[in-house]
Scaffold this active site. Structure first.
Site, PDB file in Angstrom:
ATOM      1  N   GLU A 151      -6.108  21.813  14.966  1.00  0.00           N
ATOM      2  CA  GLU A 151      -4.774  21.691  14.345  1.00  0.00           C
ATOM      3  C   GLU A 151      -4.110  20.347  14.609  1.00  0.00           C
ATOM      4  O   GLU A 151      -2.959  20.295  15.041  1.00  0.00           O
ATOM      5  CB  GLU A 151      -3.895  22.868  14.813  1.00  0.00           C
ATOM      6  CG  GLU A 151      -4.524  24.205  14.478  1.00  0.00           C
ATOM      7  CD  GLU A 151      -3.775  25.423  15.028  1.00  0.00           C
ATOM      8  OE1 GLU A 151      -2.715  25.239  15.646  1.00  0.00           O
ATOM      9  OE2 GLU A 151      -4.269  26.551  14.833  1.00  0.00           O
ATOM     10  N   GLU A 259     -11.382  31.846  11.771  1.00  0.00           N
ATOM     11  CA  GLU A 259     -10.314  32.736  12.281  1.00  0.00           C
ATOM     12  C   GLU A 259      -9.778  33.647  11.177  1.00  0.00           C
ATOM     13  O   GLU A 259      -8.560  33.827  11.035  1.00  0.00           O
ATOM     14  CB  GLU A 259      -9.158  31.898  12.867  1.00  0.00           C
ATOM     15  CG  GLU A 259      -9.574  30.931  13.956  1.00  0.00           C
ATOM     16  CD  GLU A 259      -8.415  30.173  14.613  1.00  0.00           C
ATOM     17  OE1 GLU A 259      -7.249  30.573  14.431  1.00  0.00           O
ATOM     18  OE2 GLU A 259      -8.693  29.200  15.321  1.00  0.00           O
TER      19      GLU A 259
HETATM   20  O1  9MR Z   1      -4.245  34.713  18.656  1.00  0.00           O
HETATM   21  C1  9MR Z   1      -3.695  33.799  19.570  1.00  0.00           C
HETATM   22  C2  9MR Z   1      -2.469  34.403  20.218  1.00  0.00           C
HETATM   23  O2  9MR Z   1      -2.830  35.490  21.041  1.00  0.00           O
HETATM   24  C3  9MR Z   1      -1.724  33.343  21.025  1.00  0.00           C
HETATM   25  O3  9MR Z   1      -0.519  33.898  21.524  1.00  0.00           O
HETATM   26  C4  9MR Z   1      -1.445  32.155  20.141  1.00  0.00           C
HETATM   27  C5  9MR Z   1      -0.686  31.063  20.840  1.00  0.00           C
HETATM   28  O4  9MR Z   1      -0.248  30.151  19.902  1.00  0.00           O
HETATM   29  O5  9MR Z   1      -2.677  31.634  19.639  1.00  0.00           O
HETATM   30  C6  9MR Z   1      -3.337  32.527  18.818  1.00  0.00           C
HETATM   31  O6  9MR Z   1      -4.523  31.968  18.290  1.00  0.00           O
HETATM   32  C7  9MR Z   1      -4.355  30.841  17.436  1.00  0.00           C
HETATM   33  C8  9MR Z   1      -5.614  30.012  17.569  1.00  0.00           C
HETATM   34  O7  9MR Z   1      -5.866  29.682  18.905  1.00  0.00           O
HETATM   35  C9  9MR Z   1      -5.516  28.738  16.731  1.00  0.00           C
HETATM   36  N1  9MR Z   1      -5.221  29.065  15.370  1.00  0.00           N
HETATM   37  C10 9MR Z   1      -4.094  29.936  15.126  1.00  0.00           C
HETATM   38  C11 9MR Z   1      -4.262  31.221  15.949  1.00  0.00           C
HETATM   39  C12 9MR Z   1      -3.158  32.210  15.626  1.00  0.00           C
HETATM   40  O8  9MR Z   1      -1.931  31.687  16.003  1.00  0.00           O
END
Ligand code: 9MR
Length: 340
Positions: A151, A259
């Site tokens: 990102e 994802e």
């Molecule tokens: O699913 C993840 C969630 O449990 C966390 O709280 C969050 C923190 O920002 O990150 C989520 O995973 C993310 C992933 O690492 C990167 N792409 C977006 C995902 C969803 O937010």
């Protein structure tokens, strides 16, 4: 005579049930036979609970730690490494012959407080260098691919002004790929992002141009991650998705769906449920058609424990299993597509 007939019928039923269950192949096996990775993001608790662990191992042949490998968890302080959850996940994957994706080294979120001690560009490089080397050396040969950076773009196609970017510009991103290649030459290295999946948007164009420039400079990148956090409100532009996938193929790069989830406005209408199914299926069809795509990772498996409702208020039911851990019809349909 009647009793004998009853016994005979019962015996036939038992034998056929046995034969049927012996022949019925697990979705994980179906995916492997189809020469693809069908995976899921998991949390440490998922593999401690026997029934959830079985559900995951039976239905998927790849995993990615949803949060476990992020800096805040794996290296909470400068001197403290917390490998135990990640070790368990990797062991679980090895036992069940599953591929593991590593997620992620450079991100603007879920960093530990160590980043507050960064006072220079050199400090930032040193920290990322240490993290990549520690993790990739430990899991050499066990983690197949990594999101080296995640990102790094804004929606308008500019670079996100993260702390990494402010200290190092894009040099750190490129150097991280070189460091990772040296740490484990057999691991595949990815740049991952969301909302850049359809060619033609400012973010998709900027992402593509940056990756192209990396390839031209000889930066060791193997592929790009399309997160695909989708919503039935917006749908999916299949042509633009394919166009994007093909231009990465022309650069010699793999595309992984990293994802996937498809959220719906709650309570979900029948039309949305059908649309959601269609969107999941489209991604599977695209994977089957496009030779540089063979990984279909979903971001969590159950609506019972999902990041979606907390982030998108009023939205949910984005995953392949419902709140009671029952496979939805969309799941069965994906398995059928893998089988054929
Ligand atoms: O699913 C993840 C969630 O449990 C966390 O709280 C969050 C923190 O920002 O990150 C989520 O995973 C993310 C992933 O690492 C990167 N792409 C977006 C995902 C969803 O937010």
């Amino acid at each position: 005579m009647k009793k004998n007939l009853k016994c005979f019928t019962l015996a036939v039923a038992v034998v056929s049930a046995f034969v049927f269950s012996a022949c019925k192949e697990s979705p994980a096996k179906t995916a492997t036979k189809a020469n693809m990775y069908f995976g899921v993001a998991i949390q440490p608790g998922d593999i401690l609970d026997e029934s959830k662990a079985k559900l995951i191992a039976d239905n998927f042949n790849a995993i990615v730690p949803e949060n476990t490998m992020k800096m805040v968890n794996i290296r909470p302080t400068k001197t403290l490494w917390n490998f135990s959850d990640m070790d368990k996940m990797v062991d679980f994957a090895q036992k069940n012959k599953m591929m593991v994706r590593g997620h992620t080294f450079i991100w603007h979120q879920q960093n530990s407080t160590i980043v507050n001690q960064i006072k220079s560009r050199e400090d930032a490089f040193a920290l990322i260098n240490e993290n990549i080397n520690q993790i990739m050396t430990r899991y050499k040969g066990k983690i197949a691919c990594y999101d080296v950076a995640n990102e790094i773009f804004n929606e308008d196609g500019t670079f996100r002004k993260s702390l990494w970017y402010r200290w190092c510009g894009t040099d750190l991103y490129e150097e991280a790929f070189r460091i990772a290649r040296a740490a484990d030459p057999d691991a595949k290295l990815f740049l991952n992002d969301y909302s850049h999946e359809e060619a033609g948007t400012p973010k998709a164009e900027a992402f593509y141009e940056f990756v192209k420039s990396m390839v031209e400079k000889g930066v060791p990148i193997d592929g790009v991650g399309f997160q695909l956090h989708l919503c039935t409100d917006y749908g999916l532009k299949e042509d633009a998705l394919r166009e994007n996938i093909r231009r990465f193929a022309a650069l010699g790069l793999e595309v992984q769906f990293t994802e996937i989830d498809v959220r719906m406005k709650m309570p979900a209408s029948e039309a949305d449920v059908a649309k959601q199914k269609g969107m999941y299926e489209t991604l599977m069809r695209v994977l089957k058609d496009e030779p540089n795509v063979s990984t279909y990772m979903t971001w969590g498996y159950t609506d019972a424990n999902s990041w979606v409702p907390a982030t998108f208020h009023g939205y949910g039911d984005a995953h392949l299993f419902d709140k009671n851990l029952k496979a939805k019809s969309v799941f069965d349909s994906l398995v059928e597509m893998m089988r054929n």
